[in-house]
Design an enzyme around this catalytic site. Structure first.
Site, PDB file in Angstrom:
ATOM      1  N   GLY A  11      34.644  41.713 -19.823  1.00 11.78           N
ATOM      2  CA  GLY A  11      35.352  41.304 -18.520  1.00 11.78           C
ATOM      3  C   GLY A  11      36.565  42.123 -18.531  1.00 11.78           C
ATOM      4  N   VAL A  23      46.500  55.845 -22.758  1.00 13.47           N
ATOM      5  CA  VAL A  23      45.756  56.388 -23.890  1.00 13.47           C
ATOM      6  C   VAL A  23      45.712  57.958 -23.526  1.00 13.47           C
ATOM      7  CG1 VAL A  23      43.548  56.644 -24.965  1.00 13.47           C
ATOM      8  CG2 VAL A  23      44.619  54.264 -24.613  1.00 13.47           C
ATOM      9  N   ARG A  72      28.437  45.022 -19.132  1.00 16.52           N
ATOM     10  CA  ARG A  72      27.914  44.284 -20.332  1.00 16.52           C
ATOM     11  C   ARG A  72      26.769  45.372 -20.716  1.00 16.52           C
ATOM     12  NH1 ARG A  72      30.836  39.766 -18.419  1.00 16.52           N
ATOM     13  NH2 ARG A  72      32.286  39.586 -19.971  1.00 16.52           N
ATOM     14  N   ASP A 103      36.731  40.232 -27.280  1.00 16.82           N
ATOM     15  CA  ASP A 103      36.078  39.786 -28.465  1.00 16.82           C
ATOM     16  C   ASP A 103      34.616  40.595 -28.872  1.00 16.82           C
ATOM     17  OD1 ASP A 103      36.366  37.717 -30.586  1.00 16.82           O
ATOM     18  OD2 ASP A 103      34.354  37.030 -30.089  1.00 16.82           O
ATOM     19  N   GLY A 104      33.844  40.396 -27.619  1.00 12.03           N
ATOM     20  CA  GLY A 104      32.548  40.988 -27.514  1.00 12.03           C
ATOM     21  C   GLY A 104      32.540  42.503 -27.803  1.00 12.03           C
ATOM     22  N   SER A 105      33.337  43.209 -27.106  1.00  6.70           N
ATOM     23  CA  SER A 105      33.517  44.689 -27.032  1.00  6.70           C
ATOM     24  C   SER A 105      34.067  45.052 -28.225  1.00  6.70           C
ATOM     25  CB  SER A 105      34.462  44.931 -26.145  1.00  6.70           C
ATOM     26  OG  SER A 105      34.222  44.703 -24.865  1.00  6.70           O
ATOM     27  N   THR A 126      41.967  41.462 -22.147  1.00  2.96           N
ATOM     28  CA  THR A 126      41.265  40.088 -21.862  1.00  2.96           C
ATOM     29  C   THR A 126      42.385  39.107 -21.172  1.00  2.96           C
ATOM     30  OG1 THR A 126      40.105  38.281 -22.476  1.00  2.96           O
ATOM     31  CG2 THR A 126      41.215  39.305 -24.252  1.00  2.96           C
ATOM     32  N   ASP A 128      42.002  36.027 -21.481  1.00  2.00           N
ATOM     33  CA  ASP A 128      41.732  35.077 -22.244  1.00  2.00           C
ATOM     34  C   ASP A 128      42.859  34.845 -23.491  1.00  2.00           C
ATOM     35  OD1 ASP A 128      39.627  34.609 -20.784  1.00  2.00           O
ATOM     36  OD2 ASP A 128      38.274  35.070 -22.290  1.00  2.00           O
ATOM     37  N   ASP A 130      42.531  35.434 -26.413  1.00  2.00           N
ATOM     38  CA  ASP A 130      41.816  34.869 -27.385  1.00  2.00           C
ATOM     39  C   ASP A 130      41.444  35.715 -28.728  1.00  2.00           C
ATOM     40  OD1 ASP A 130      39.889  36.376 -26.258  1.00  2.00           O
ATOM     41  OD2 ASP A 130      38.412  34.933 -26.188  1.00  2.00           O
ATOM     42  N   GLY A 171      39.215  31.218 -19.556  1.00  2.00           N
ATOM     43  CA  GLY A 171      39.686  31.104 -20.815  1.00  2.00           C
ATOM     44  C   GLY A 171      38.443  31.155 -21.761  1.00  2.00           C
ATOM     45  N   ARG A 172      37.347  31.228 -21.404  1.00  2.00           N
ATOM     46  CA  ARG A 172      36.451  31.039 -22.281  1.00  2.00           C
ATOM     47  C   ARG A 172      36.570  29.652 -23.272  1.00  2.00           C
ATOM     48  NH1 ARG A 172      33.055  36.093 -24.491  1.00  2.00           N
ATOM     49  NH2 ARG A 172      32.763  36.968 -22.712  1.00  2.00           N
ATOM     50  N   GLY A 186      54.246  23.109 -14.042  1.00  2.00           N
ATOM     51  CA  GLY A 186      54.799  21.782 -14.165  1.00  2.00           C
ATOM     52  C   GLY A 186      53.693  20.691 -13.837  1.00  2.00           C
ATOM     53  N   ARG A 247      40.290  15.268  -6.653  1.00  2.00           N
ATOM     54  CA  ARG A 247      39.848  16.571  -5.958  1.00  2.00           C
ATOM     55  C   ARG A 247      39.812  17.733  -6.980  1.00  2.00           C
ATOM     56  NH1 ARG A 247      39.263  13.579  -2.265  1.00  2.00           N
ATOM     57  NH2 ARG A 247      39.553  14.037  -0.039  1.00  2.00           N
ATOM     58  N   LEU A 254      39.485  35.028  -9.209  1.00  2.00           N
ATOM     59  CA  LEU A 254      40.723  35.602  -8.506  1.00  2.00           C
ATOM     60  C   LEU A 254      41.610  35.540  -9.639  1.00  2.00           C
ATOM     61  CD1 LEU A 254      43.120  33.304  -8.084  1.00  2.00           C
ATOM     62  CD2 LEU A 254      41.593  32.416  -6.230  1.00  2.00           C
TER      63      LEU A 254
HETATM   64  P1  ATP Z   1      35.759  39.153 -22.199  1.00  2.00           P
HETATM   65  O1  ATP Z   1      35.936  38.112 -23.430  1.00  2.00           O
HETATM   66  O2  ATP Z   1      37.024  39.619 -21.745  1.00  2.00           O
HETATM   67  O3  ATP Z   1      34.802  38.629 -21.175  1.00  2.00           O
HETATM   68  P2  ATP Z   1      34.047  40.673 -24.151  1.00  2.00           P
HETATM   69  O4  ATP Z   1      34.506  42.257 -24.602  1.00  2.00           O
HETATM   70  O5  ATP Z   1      34.161  39.797 -25.213  1.00  2.00           O
HETATM   71  O6  ATP Z   1      34.998  40.423 -22.801  1.00  2.00           O
HETATM   72  P3  ATP Z   1      31.264  40.735 -23.948  1.00  2.00           P
HETATM   73  O7  ATP Z   1      30.320  40.507 -22.997  1.00  2.00           O
HETATM   74  O8  ATP Z   1      31.154  39.563 -24.998  1.00  2.00           O
HETATM   75  O9  ATP Z   1      32.660  41.069 -23.510  1.00  2.00           O
HETATM   76  O10 ATP Z   1      30.948  42.112 -25.005  1.00  2.00           O
HETATM   77  C1  ATP Z   1      30.875  43.264 -23.951  1.00  2.00           C
HETATM   78  C2  ATP Z   1      29.856  44.187 -24.778  1.00  2.00           C
HETATM   79  O11 ATP Z   1      30.198  44.507 -25.966  1.00  2.00           O
HETATM   80  C3  ATP Z   1      28.514  43.838 -24.748  1.00  2.00           C
HETATM   81  O12 ATP Z   1      27.766  43.933 -23.495  1.00  2.00           O
HETATM   82  C4  ATP Z   1      27.630  44.543 -25.734  1.00  2.00           C
HETATM   83  O13 ATP Z   1      27.328  45.943 -25.244  1.00  2.00           O
HETATM   84  C5  ATP Z   1      28.859  44.894 -26.894  1.00  2.00           C
HETATM   85  N1  ATP Z   1      28.508  43.918 -27.876  1.00  2.00           N
HETATM   86  C6  ATP Z   1      29.277  42.664 -28.134  1.00  2.00           C
HETATM   87  N2  ATP Z   1      28.468  42.101 -28.989  1.00  2.00           N
HETATM   88  C7  ATP Z   1      28.058  43.053 -29.913  1.00  2.00           C
HETATM   89  C8  ATP Z   1      27.446  43.137 -31.015  1.00  2.00           C
HETATM   90  N3  ATP Z   1      27.452  41.907 -31.980  1.00  2.00           N
HETATM   91  N4  ATP Z   1      26.818  44.508 -31.519  1.00  2.00           N
HETATM   92  C9  ATP Z   1      26.888  45.406 -30.654  1.00  2.00           C
HETATM   93  N5  ATP Z   1      27.701  45.411 -29.532  1.00  2.00           N
HETATM   94  C10 ATP Z   1      28.172  44.298 -29.033  1.00  2.00           C
END
Ligand code: ATP
Length: 323
Positions: A11, A23, A72, A103-105, A126, A128, A130, A171-172, A186, A247, A254
């Site tokens: 994200g 960087v 992704r 986290d995922g990245s 991120t 979030d 997190d 915030g996932r 508030g 509501r 956004l």
């Molecule tokens: P956000 O939490 O901000 O949305 P994120 O980094 O957690 O971002 P993800 O979609 O979870 O987003 O991960 C991004 C990319 O990281 C994935 O599309 C994939 O290419 C790679 N990735 C995630 N988990 C793995 C894994 N276990 N092994 C290899 N690549 C991974």
């Protein structure tokens, strides 16, 4: 290390551009070559890679989003995909990676670094907040400020019409945006995933917070399967307390846009420069974080495996101040 590759993944978050700039400039300052990799890990797999000079990152510190684009990438989650990524890296002469993402990245970076002998440095990007081991993440402060602006506006109409608003924020599975957004705006309560199994947060709010003396109320709800989201709570109130005029506003994407705040720009600049310091020192497979205003190196295993705790103190502050 002679040439570093940089990518943004997952994200997007405001401040990612400030991090790319930091960087790139810091690497060039230290005599390294820089290559920008487009669309996250996908660009590594497809070879969408371009050399970055200092001018490539001019005039971007104030921009939301990411000039490198983000995506992704399913292929990168397979060993075959990562092999292609590695081959492309070698072809381009890239010998270290800086990954800006959530986290995922960083999980992807960790897996990649285990398979191939490539130093990988992560930056927490991120909204979030997190990621464990850093007080805050790039984009979080900007998103929080966006939430404030929105809730301030909702407050005007909530008061005029004497309504109960449920405002859903991102915030996932983390409640930082919801809880701190509630304190800062508030709001009367926050419903967060961290406590979803502990107490019935809606019951608690109705019992403690939503008094007759208040003619309007705003409850911030963290989007998450664990909370069920704002719609879920609005439905419950409509059924159980039909006397309230309810509501829902879902802030949605956004929250991910906009020019980064001073805080996020400074954070991204510090972390970006520190990423290059880390590479020059021979560090590998760590996320760069900030703790107590000092740069820290957090091993990937620690940053991604651990749930970052929510401070009880903040929960108490919100409760005390919303009487
Ligand atoms: P956000 O939490 O901000 O949305 P994120 O980094 O957690 O971002 P993800 O979609 O979870 O987003 O991960 C991004 C990319 O990281 C994935 O599309 C994939 O290419 C790679 N990735 C995630 N988990 C793995 C894994 N276990 N092994 C290899 N690549 C991974």
């Amino acid at each position: 290390v002679k040439c570093i590759g940089i990518l943004t993944s997952g994200g997007d978050a405001p401040g990612m551009n400030a991090a790319i700039r930091a960087v790139t400039r810091s690497a060039i300052y230290n005599g390294l070559q820089v290559k920008g990799i487009y669309r996250g890990y996908r660009g590594l797999v497809t070879g969408e890679i371009k050399e970055f000079k200092s001018q490539n990152v001019s005039n971007i510190i104030q921009l939301g989003g990411t000039i490198l684009k983000t995506a992704r990438c399913q292929e990168f989650t397979t060993p075959e995909g990562r092999q292609i990524a590695y081959d492309n890296m070698k072809k381009e002469g890239i010998d270290a990676l800086v990954i800006i993402g959530g986290d995922g990245s960083l999980t992807g970076a960790r897996v990649f670094a285990q398979e191939f002998d490539v130093p990988c440095i992560g930056l927490p990007g991120t909204i979030d907040n997190d990621l464990y081991g850093t007080d805050t993440t790039i984009g979080y402060d900007t998103a929080l400020n966006t939430i404030l602006d929105a809730v301030d506006k909702i407050r005007d109409t909530a008061t005029s019409h004497e309504r109960l608003f449920f405002v859903e924020v991102m915030g996932r599975d983390a409640g930082f945006l919801a809880l701190n957004g509630a304190i800062a705006s508030g709001a009367e309560a926050a419903i967060i995933p961290e406590f979803s199994t502990e107490v019935d947060q809606l019951e608690e709010f109705i019992k403690n917070g939503f008094r007759k003396s208040k003619n309007s109320s705003i409850v911030i709800v963290a989007e998450s399967e664990l909370t069920g989201g704002a719609m879920h709570f609005a439905e419950r109130v409509k059924n159980e307390y039909p006397q309230y005029d309810v509501r829902v506003t879902i802030l949605g994407h956004l929250q991910r846009g906009g020019s980064p705040t001073a805080h996020d720009r400074i954070l991204a600049s510090r972390l970006g420069a520190a990423a290059i310091d880390a590479i020059m020192e021979g560090q590998r497979n760590v996320m760069i974080g900030i703790e107590h205003d000092e740069v820290v190196y957090v091993p990937f295993t620690k940053a991604i495996k651990n749930d970052k705790p929510i401070k009880r103190e903040l929960v108490n502050v919100l409760r005390e101040l919303s009487i």
